[in-house]
Write a protein that holds these residues in place. Sequence first.
Motif, PDB file in Angstrom:
ATOM      1  N   ARG A 109       0.775  -1.086   0.198  1.00 48.67           N
ATOM      2  CA  ARG A 109      -0.004  -0.052   0.119  1.00 48.67           C
ATOM      3  C   ARG A 109       0.988   1.327   0.157  1.00 48.67           C
ATOM      4  NH1 ARG A 109      -4.865  -0.457   4.621  1.00 48.67           N
ATOM      5  NH2 ARG A 109      -5.192  -2.921   4.082  1.00 48.67           N
ATOM      6  N   SER A 110       2.135   1.204   0.785  1.00 46.23           N
ATOM      7  CA  SER A 110       2.915   2.388   0.670  1.00 46.23           C
ATOM      8  C   SER A 110       3.462   2.751  -0.656  1.00 46.23           C
ATOM      9  CB  SER A 110       3.950   2.115   1.948  1.00 46.23           C
ATOM     10  OG  SER A 110       3.621   1.829   2.953  1.00 46.23           O
ATOM     11  N   VAL A 111       3.803   1.501  -1.192  1.00 43.03           N
ATOM     12  CA  VAL A 111       4.419   1.866  -2.574  1.00 43.03           C
ATOM     13  C   VAL A 111       3.538   2.458  -3.855  1.00 43.03           C
ATOM     14  CG1 VAL A 111       5.333   0.812  -4.874  1.00 43.03           C
ATOM     15  CG2 VAL A 111       5.943  -0.019  -2.393  1.00 43.03           C
ATOM     16  N   THR A 112       1.999   2.052  -3.383  1.00 38.37           N
ATOM     17  CA  THR A 112       1.145   2.518  -4.433  1.00 38.37           C
ATOM     18  C   THR A 112       0.759   3.778  -4.080  1.00 38.37           C
ATOM     19  OG1 THR A 112       0.231   0.380  -4.331  1.00 38.37           O
ATOM     20  CG2 THR A 112      -1.243   2.037  -5.084  1.00 38.37           C
ATOM     21  N   ALA A 113       0.636   4.140  -2.749  1.00 38.92           N
ATOM     22  CA  ALA A 113       0.071   5.663  -2.344  1.00 38.92           C
ATOM     23  C   ALA A 113       1.351   6.532  -2.491  1.00 38.92           C
ATOM     24  CB  ALA A 113      -0.084   5.550  -0.731  1.00 38.92           C
ATOM     25  N   VAL A 114       2.664   6.206  -2.352  1.00 36.11           N
ATOM     26  CA  VAL A 114       3.618   7.194  -2.683  1.00 36.11           C
ATOM     27  C   VAL A 114       3.833   7.478  -4.605  1.00 36.11           C
ATOM     28  CG1 VAL A 114       6.329   7.349  -2.827  1.00 36.11           C
ATOM     29  CG2 VAL A 114       5.066   6.693  -0.634  1.00 36.11           C
ATOM     30  N   ARG A 115       3.730   6.391  -5.036  1.00 36.34           N
ATOM     31  CA  ARG A 115       3.544   6.539  -6.602  1.00 36.34           C
ATOM     32  C   ARG A 115       2.474   7.575  -7.076  1.00 36.34           C
ATOM     33  NH1 ARG A 115       6.121   0.584  -8.171  1.00 36.34           N
ATOM     34  NH2 ARG A 115       8.306   1.034  -7.540  1.00 36.34           N
ATOM     35  N   THR A 155       5.804  10.571 -11.595  1.00 35.26           N
ATOM     36  CA  THR A 155       7.347  10.284 -11.977  1.00 35.26           C
ATOM     37  C   THR A 155       8.331  11.030 -11.222  1.00 35.26           C
ATOM     38  OG1 THR A 155       6.900  12.260 -13.430  1.00 35.26           O
ATOM     39  CG2 THR A 155       6.545  10.189 -14.619  1.00 35.26           C
ATOM     40  N   ALA A 156       7.748  12.056 -10.169  1.00 37.55           N
ATOM     41  CA  ALA A 156       8.686  12.190  -9.261  1.00 37.55           C
ATOM     42  C   ALA A 156       8.685  11.459  -7.772  1.00 37.55           C
ATOM     43  CB  ALA A 156       8.244  13.805  -8.946  1.00 37.55           C
ATOM     44  N   ALA A 157       8.141  10.487  -7.995  1.00 37.40           N
ATOM     45  CA  ALA A 157       8.117   9.616  -6.692  1.00 37.40           C
ATOM     46  C   ALA A 157       9.699   9.055  -6.363  1.00 37.40           C
ATOM     47  CB  ALA A 157       7.291   8.473  -6.948  1.00 37.40           C
ATOM     48  N   PRO A 158       9.912   8.838  -5.160  1.00 36.17           N
ATOM     49  CA  PRO A 158      11.126   8.404  -4.697  1.00 36.17           C
ATOM     50  C   PRO A 158      11.247   7.099  -5.329  1.00 36.17           C
ATOM     51  CG  PRO A 158       9.944   8.495  -3.001  1.00 36.17           C
ATOM     52  CD  PRO A 158       9.383   9.328  -4.046  1.00 36.17           C
ATOM     53  N   ARG A 159      12.543   6.390  -5.756  1.00 36.01           N
ATOM     54  CA  ARG A 159      12.423   5.004  -6.008  1.00 36.01           C
ATOM     55  C   ARG A 159      12.385   4.396  -4.572  1.00 36.01           C
ATOM     56  NH1 ARG A 159      18.209   4.710  -9.048  1.00 36.01           N
ATOM     57  NH2 ARG A 159      18.361   6.761  -8.014  1.00 36.01           N
TER      58      ARG A 159
END
Length: 320
Positions: free
Chosen positions: A148-154, A159-163
Amino acid sequence: MILTLTPNPSLDRTIELAGRLERGEVQRAAATSAHPGGKGVNIVRALCASDIDALALLPGDPGDPVITALRKERIPHLSLPIGGPLRSNVAITEPDGTTTKVNEPGPELTPAQVTALLELTVSQSDGAAWLVLAGSLPPGAPVDLYARSVTAVRQAFGTAAPRIAVDSSGAPLAAVLAAAPDLLKPNAEELAELTGIGDAISLEANPELAASAAQTLVDQGVGAVLATLGSQGAVLVTAYGTWLAKGPAILAKSTVGAGDCALAGYLLAALRGDSPAQCLQQAAAHGGAAASLPGTQVPTAHQIHPHAVVVTALTRIKEN
Ligand SMILES: O=P(O)(O)OC[C@@]1(O)O[C@H](CO)[C@@H](O)[C@@H]1O
C-alpha cells in the motif's frame, strides 16, 4: 535525501559472551550494549556515518528508550507517538561471530496509527531520492502495508516519486511483489522463501543459484534484487545484467545489521550515480565492514574498503 520507514523498531540489546552459548545454563556477559534499531533505523545510522542526508520514520513516544537514544545519537528521525513502549530485541554473540537473535513481536498498532504512519510516509516522500520500507510489521499492521505504501507514494508523486526499496521478510515481503518495488534486499533465507528456490544454505553456497532465484523476481517486475549471501558476498540482478561481489575474508563479530549496512552502501552509491557493479561493490564493502564490528555498530568511511571487493559480471544483457 533517503527516507526509511521502520514500522517495528526496537531497542537492540547485544550480549557478548566470552565463550560458546550453552543452552539451559547460567552464563555471564563479557560486555553488553544497547542501540536504537530496526532495519530502517540502522540504514539511516549507516548513511549518517557516511555523511548522507537521511531520515528515519518510525512509531514511538518521545520518552521511549529508542526515541531518546535516537535524539542522543543525533540520528535524524520523525516518530509517531503510539502511547506505549516499543519492543526490545536481544542478540547474543559468541567469540567466533555466531549470533543468536530473539526478536519480540512489537507493540500492537491501532488502525488509526497505521493510517497515520502511512500518511507520514507519503508526506515525507516529497523530494526524497529513495524510500526504504524496512523490517517486520508490528501486530495490527496489515500484511500489505508495504504494498500500500508503494502504491500511495507513486500515486502521490507520479514520475517524481522516490525509488522504493524493500528490506523485509515473510508475508509482508511476498505481498509487496505485486507493487513492483525498484529494489529488494533479501538475504539467502528470505530469497529462498520468497522464490521457493533452494534454501539458505544452498543459495549461500551457490551464488549462481541465488542469482537465478533473484532473476525470477526481476522477471516479475521488481527493478533490481540485491541478495546478501553472508560470508559468500552478494549478488545483484537487474534488467541489465547480473553481478557477484566477494569481499576479503573477515572475522565476523556480529552479523546483526550487516544486511542493513549493505543496503545503505548500495543506496549511497546509487545516489552518487555509480554503475550497478559499483553499487554492488559498495554494498558488499559496507556489509563486510559492519559484520566485523560488535553489536549493531555501523562502520565509518575509513573502515569501509570497496576496492578490496571483487565484482564479477555473471551475465551482462544490456549496456546502461
Ligand atoms: O524483526 P525484524 O523487524 O525483522 O528485524 C529487526 C532487527 O532484527 O533487524 C535489525 C537487523 O537487521 C535489528 O536492528 C533489529 O533487531
